[in-house]
Design an enzyme around this catalytic site. Structure first.
Site, PDB file in Angstrom:
ATOM      1  N   GLY A  84      52.305  45.864  36.972  1.00  0.00           N
ATOM      2  CA  GLY A  84      52.380  46.112  38.415  1.00  0.00           C
ATOM      3  C   GLY A  84      53.697  45.645  38.994  1.00  0.00           C
ATOM      4  O   GLY A  84      53.732  44.965  40.030  1.00  0.00           O
TER       5      GLY A  84
ATOM      6  N   ASN B  69      56.417  47.608  39.918  1.00  0.00           N
ATOM      7  CA  ASN B  69      57.240  48.569  40.656  1.00  0.00           C
ATOM      8  C   ASN B  69      57.440  48.130  42.097  1.00  0.00           C
ATOM      9  O   ASN B  69      58.297  48.653  42.803  1.00  0.00           O
ATOM     10  CB  ASN B  69      56.619  49.973  40.628  1.00  0.00           C
ATOM     11  CG  ASN B  69      55.180  49.991  41.095  1.00  0.00           C
ATOM     12  OD1 ASN B  69      54.298  49.528  40.379  1.00  0.00           O
ATOM     13  ND2 ASN B  69      54.945  50.493  42.284  1.00  0.00           N
TER      14      ASN B  69
ATOM     15  N   GLY C  72      56.315  44.811  45.329  1.00  0.00           N
ATOM     16  CA  GLY C  72      55.653  43.557  45.690  1.00  0.00           C
ATOM     17  C   GLY C  72      56.055  42.365  44.828  1.00  0.00           C
ATOM     18  O   GLY C  72      57.202  42.241  44.370  1.00  0.00           O
ATOM     19  N   ILE C  73      55.097  41.486  44.599  1.00  0.00           N
ATOM     20  CA  ILE C  73      55.332  40.236  43.866  1.00  0.00           C
ATOM     21  C   ILE C  73      55.822  40.533  42.448  1.00  0.00           C
ATOM     22  O   ILE C  73      56.733  39.871  41.940  1.00  0.00           O
ATOM     23  CB  ILE C  73      54.018  39.419  43.838  1.00  0.00           C
ATOM     24  CG1 ILE C  73      53.613  39.010  45.258  1.00  0.00           C
ATOM     25  CG2 ILE C  73      54.155  38.195  42.939  1.00  0.00           C
ATOM     26  CD1 ILE C  73      52.183  38.515  45.399  1.00  0.00           C
ATOM     27  N   GLY C  74      55.226  41.544  41.826  1.00  0.00           N
ATOM     28  CA  GLY C  74      55.593  41.893  40.452  1.00  0.00           C
ATOM     29  C   GLY C  74      57.046  42.339  40.348  1.00  0.00           C
ATOM     30  O   GLY C  74      57.756  41.986  39.394  1.00  0.00           O
TER      31      GLY C  74
ATOM     32  N   TYR D  68      36.549  41.693  45.008  1.00  0.00           N
ATOM     33  CA  TYR D  68      37.895  41.107  44.880  1.00  0.00           C
ATOM     34  C   TYR D  68      37.794  39.623  44.513  1.00  0.00           C
ATOM     35  O   TYR D  68      38.425  39.157  43.561  1.00  0.00           O
ATOM     36  CB  TYR D  68      38.683  41.288  46.184  1.00  0.00           C
ATOM     37  CG  TYR D  68      40.124  40.832  46.061  1.00  0.00           C
ATOM     38  CD1 TYR D  68      41.057  41.602  45.362  1.00  0.00           C
ATOM     39  CD2 TYR D  68      40.559  39.642  46.634  1.00  0.00           C
ATOM     40  CE1 TYR D  68      42.380  41.184  45.228  1.00  0.00           C
ATOM     41  CE2 TYR D  68      41.880  39.223  46.508  1.00  0.00           C
ATOM     42  CZ  TYR D  68      42.785  39.997  45.816  1.00  0.00           C
ATOM     43  OH  TYR D  68      44.088  39.582  45.678  1.00  0.00           O
TER      44      TYR D  68
ATOM     45  N   SER E  87      43.878  34.469  43.089  1.00  0.00           N
ATOM     46  CA  SER E  87      44.016  34.429  44.548  1.00  0.00           C
ATOM     47  C   SER E  87      43.151  33.308  45.109  1.00  0.00           C
ATOM     48  O   SER E  87      42.111  32.963  44.530  1.00  0.00           O
ATOM     49  CB  SER E  87      43.569  35.758  45.146  1.00  0.00           C
ATOM     50  OG  SER E  87      43.430  35.641  46.547  1.00  0.00           O
TER      51      SER E  87
HETATM   52  N1  LIG Z   1      49.744  39.845  48.763  1.00  0.00           N
HETATM   53  C1  LIG Z   1      49.002  38.749  48.813  1.00  0.00           C
HETATM   54  O1  LIG Z   1      48.891  38.086  49.855  1.00  0.00           O
HETATM   55  C2  LIG Z   1      48.269  38.279  47.570  1.00  0.00           C
HETATM   56  C3  LIG Z   1      47.503  37.102  47.670  1.00  0.00           C
HETATM   57  C4  LIG Z   1      46.827  36.650  46.548  1.00  0.00           C
HETATM   58  C5  LIG Z   1      46.929  37.348  45.353  1.00  0.00           C
HETATM   59  N2  LIG Z   1      47.675  38.495  45.281  1.00  0.00           N
HETATM   60  C6  LIG Z   1      47.727  39.193  44.001  1.00  0.00           C
HETATM   61  O2  LIG Z   1      49.081  39.387  43.628  1.00  0.00           O
HETATM   62  C7  LIG Z   1      49.178  40.522  42.744  1.00  0.00           C
HETATM   63  C8  LIG Z   1      50.300  41.420  43.202  1.00  0.00           C
HETATM   64  O3  LIG Z   1      49.928  41.957  44.452  1.00  0.00           O
HETATM   65  P1  LIG Z   1      50.965  42.337  45.604  1.00  0.00           P
HETATM   66  O4  LIG Z   1      50.563  41.585  46.802  1.00  0.00           O
HETATM   67  O5  LIG Z   1      52.355  42.285  45.106  1.00  0.00           O
HETATM   68  O6  LIG Z   1      50.505  43.834  45.891  1.00  0.00           O
HETATM   69  P2  LIG Z   1      51.224  45.241  45.653  1.00  0.00           P
HETATM   70  O7  LIG Z   1      52.570  45.251  46.274  1.00  0.00           O
HETATM   71  O8  LIG Z   1      50.217  46.225  46.106  1.00  0.00           O
HETATM   72  O9  LIG Z   1      51.400  45.323  44.075  1.00  0.00           O
HETATM   73  C9  LIG Z   1      50.308  45.600  43.234  1.00  0.00           C
HETATM   74  C10 LIG Z   1      50.836  46.182  41.959  1.00  0.00           C
HETATM   75  O10 LIG Z   1      49.715  46.464  41.096  1.00  0.00           O
HETATM   76  C11 LIG Z   1      49.818  47.824  40.672  1.00  0.00           C
HETATM   77  N3  LIG Z   1      48.541  48.443  40.359  1.00  0.00           N
HETATM   78  C12 LIG Z   1      47.490  48.681  41.188  1.00  0.00           C
HETATM   79  N4  LIG Z   1      46.549  49.365  40.524  1.00  0.00           N
HETATM   80  C13 LIG Z   1      47.007  49.579  39.256  1.00  0.00           C
HETATM   81  C14 LIG Z   1      46.514  50.224  38.117  1.00  0.00           C
HETATM   82  N5  LIG Z   1      45.337  50.872  38.112  1.00  0.00           N
HETATM   83  N6  LIG Z   1      47.263  50.232  36.991  1.00  0.00           N
HETATM   84  C15 LIG Z   1      48.471  49.629  36.951  1.00  0.00           C
HETATM   85  N7  LIG Z   1      49.017  49.016  38.016  1.00  0.00           N
HETATM   86  C16 LIG Z   1      48.281  48.986  39.152  1.00  0.00           C
HETATM   87  C17 LIG Z   1      50.464  48.534  41.837  1.00  0.00           C
HETATM   88  O11 LIG Z   1      50.955  49.805  41.407  1.00  0.00           O
HETATM   89  P3  LIG Z   1      51.079  51.034  42.463  1.00  0.00           P
HETATM   90  O12 LIG Z   1      52.280  50.740  43.286  1.00  0.00           O
HETATM   91  O13 LIG Z   1      51.232  52.227  41.576  1.00  0.00           O
HETATM   92  O14 LIG Z   1      49.826  51.041  43.277  1.00  0.00           O
HETATM   93  C18 LIG Z   1      51.555  47.529  42.183  1.00  0.00           C
HETATM   94  O15 LIG Z   1      52.613  47.659  41.290  1.00  0.00           O
HETATM   95  C19 LIG Z   1      47.804  41.175  42.764  1.00  0.00           C
HETATM   96  O16 LIG Z   1      47.098  40.794  41.605  1.00  0.00           O
HETATM   97  C20 LIG Z   1      47.153  40.592  43.996  1.00  0.00           C
HETATM   98  O17 LIG Z   1      45.735  40.567  43.889  1.00  0.00           O
HETATM   99  C21 LIG Z   1      48.352  38.971  46.362  1.00  0.00           C
END
Ligand SMILES: NC(=O)c1ccc[n+]([C@@H]2O[C@H](COP(=O)([O-])OP(=O)(O)OC[C@H]3O[C@@H](n4cnc5c(N)ncnc54)[C@H](OP(=O)(O)O)[C@@H]3O)[C@@H](O)[C@H]2O)c1
Length: 321
Positions: A47, A49, A51-53, A200, A176
């Site tokens: 993941g 592409n 956000g955090i990744g 979740y 989380s």
């Molecule tokens: N943001 C917060 O406040 C927060 C808080 C606690 C934990 N987290 C955790 O941090 C991690 C990163 O989240 P983020 O906030 O950076 O969100 P994000 O920007 O939505 O990034 C999520 C990533 O996961 C990928 N993904 C989703 N479904 C997928 C699938 N079926 N197969 C492969 N990749 C998939 C997305 O790809 P696409 O772009 O193609 O959808 C995107 O690259 C997640 O595990 C999230 O639960 C986030």
């Protein structure tokens, strides 16, 4: 005249409060400061592409690693790859496709990695999704449960031999703070829809339990594993949300919470810390927030739950085949 003073005061107070909260967030956000160089090391970030990744992968590329972006969408993944190469001048950034909602795709991805890579030093299990109602995958599981947890379990297990061969190596699992909310946890609840928040929260608690159990099983192998909460981060994590809750969460995140949340680069710091900080091997299995080890949530300390979850997960993902 007095008619204008009240609203002006309200706006001024609101701006001051927002300003203070922002300053507080900036001052309390911890940064991964270790200068660890990753030249000669191979890392995978799922993941990545956006956000955090994305910012995690960008940091690893700056440190000289061979970075594998594990993304589900070719176009988005390729755009991220180009941007990282442009920003870091590190040409060793590669895109491989994996859809975490499909065990077949996870197996194909792992097979390719095992065939083509000589080593794997860091695996960051970051891919995740927040809210998708009771939608099911083609493997018959709750979508967010499979994407967030079961595929992470499968992928990690399929890459373990390569990680062991490359030791000292690390696995970082993104959980989380929401792991501690929702109804009380039991393994059978991973298969029942009990509301979006439960799915979740339980998927993220399963990640913490898995991390602890895996650490026990990996003792003495040279592979260590950590779980973490990245903080409240300004990303588009609710983009798959549907219906009223979906619109509410999207608008809350986009318009309002943005004011108070960390940037994705700030949100990547605890992940980066767990990957590069020296001398944290003794904390394998532990949970991290703001670049430091914290106590487990009470829900993650139930004796025997990790083993029970492991047995259920093995069966669900058909690990032995
Ligand atoms: N943001 C917060 O406040 C927060 C808080 C606690 C934990 N987290 C955790 O941090 C991690 C990163 O989240 P983020 O906030 O950076 O969100 P994000 O920007 O939505 O990034 C999520 C990533 O996961 C990928 N993904 C989703 N479904 C997928 C699938 N079926 N197969 C492969 N990749 C998939 C997305 O790809 P696409 O772009 O193609 O959808 C995107 O690259 C997640 O595990 C999230 O639960 C986030």
């Amino acid at each position: 005249m007095y008619f204008y003073i009240f609203p002006i005061c309200v706006v001024a107070v609101a701006l001051i409060v927002i300003g203070c909260v922002k300053i507080y967030i900036k001052l309390t956000t911890k940064w991964a400061r270790s200068p660890t160089c990753l030249l000669g090391k191979t890392v995978i970030v799922t993941g990545s592409n956006i956000g955090i990744g994305f910012y995690t992968a960008l940091d690893f590329a700056k440190r000289g690693a061979r970075v594998i972006l594990a993304c589900r969408d070719y176009k988005k993944g390729e755009a991220a790859r180009e941007e990282i190469i442009k920003k870091t001048d590190n040409p060793n950034v590669f895109l491989k496709i994996v859809d975490m909602s499909s065990f077949e795709s996870v197996r194909a991805f792992a097979q390719e990695i095992n065939k083509t890579e000589d080593r794997l030093d860091v695996l960051v299990n970051n891919a995740g999704m927040a809210i998708v109602d009771d939608e099911k995958t083609k493997d018959g599981l709750l979508m967010a449960m499979q994407v967030n947890y079961f595929s992470l379990f499968l992928l990690t297990n399929l890459l373990l031999d390569l990680l062991k061969k490359s030791q000292p190596s690390r696995i970082i699992n993104t959980s989380s703070i929401l792991a501690q909310v929702g109804t009380s946890f039991s393994v059978d609840k991973l298969h029942k829809y009990n509301g979006n928040l439960d799915v979740y929260a339980h998927s993220k608690l399963a990640i913490i339990l898995f991390t602890k159990e895996l650490a026990k099983r990996l003792e003495g192998s040279g592979v260590t594993v950590y779980s973490l909460h990245p903080g409240a981060v300004k990303t588009d994590i609710f983009r798959n949300a549907k219906g009223l809750i979906g619109s509410f969460m999207t608008s809350l995140f986009k318009r309002w919470m943005n004011l108070f949340f960390k940037t994705p680069e700030e949100g990547a710091q605890t992940t980066i810390y767990c990957a590069v900080e020296k001398n944290i091997e003794k904390f394998s299995g532990h949970y991290f927030v703001e670049c430091r080890r914290v106590n487990d949530y009470k829900r993650a300390t139930v004796p025997g739950l990790g083993e029970q979850l492991w047995r259920d997960s093995e069966e669900v993902v058909n690990l032995t085949n």
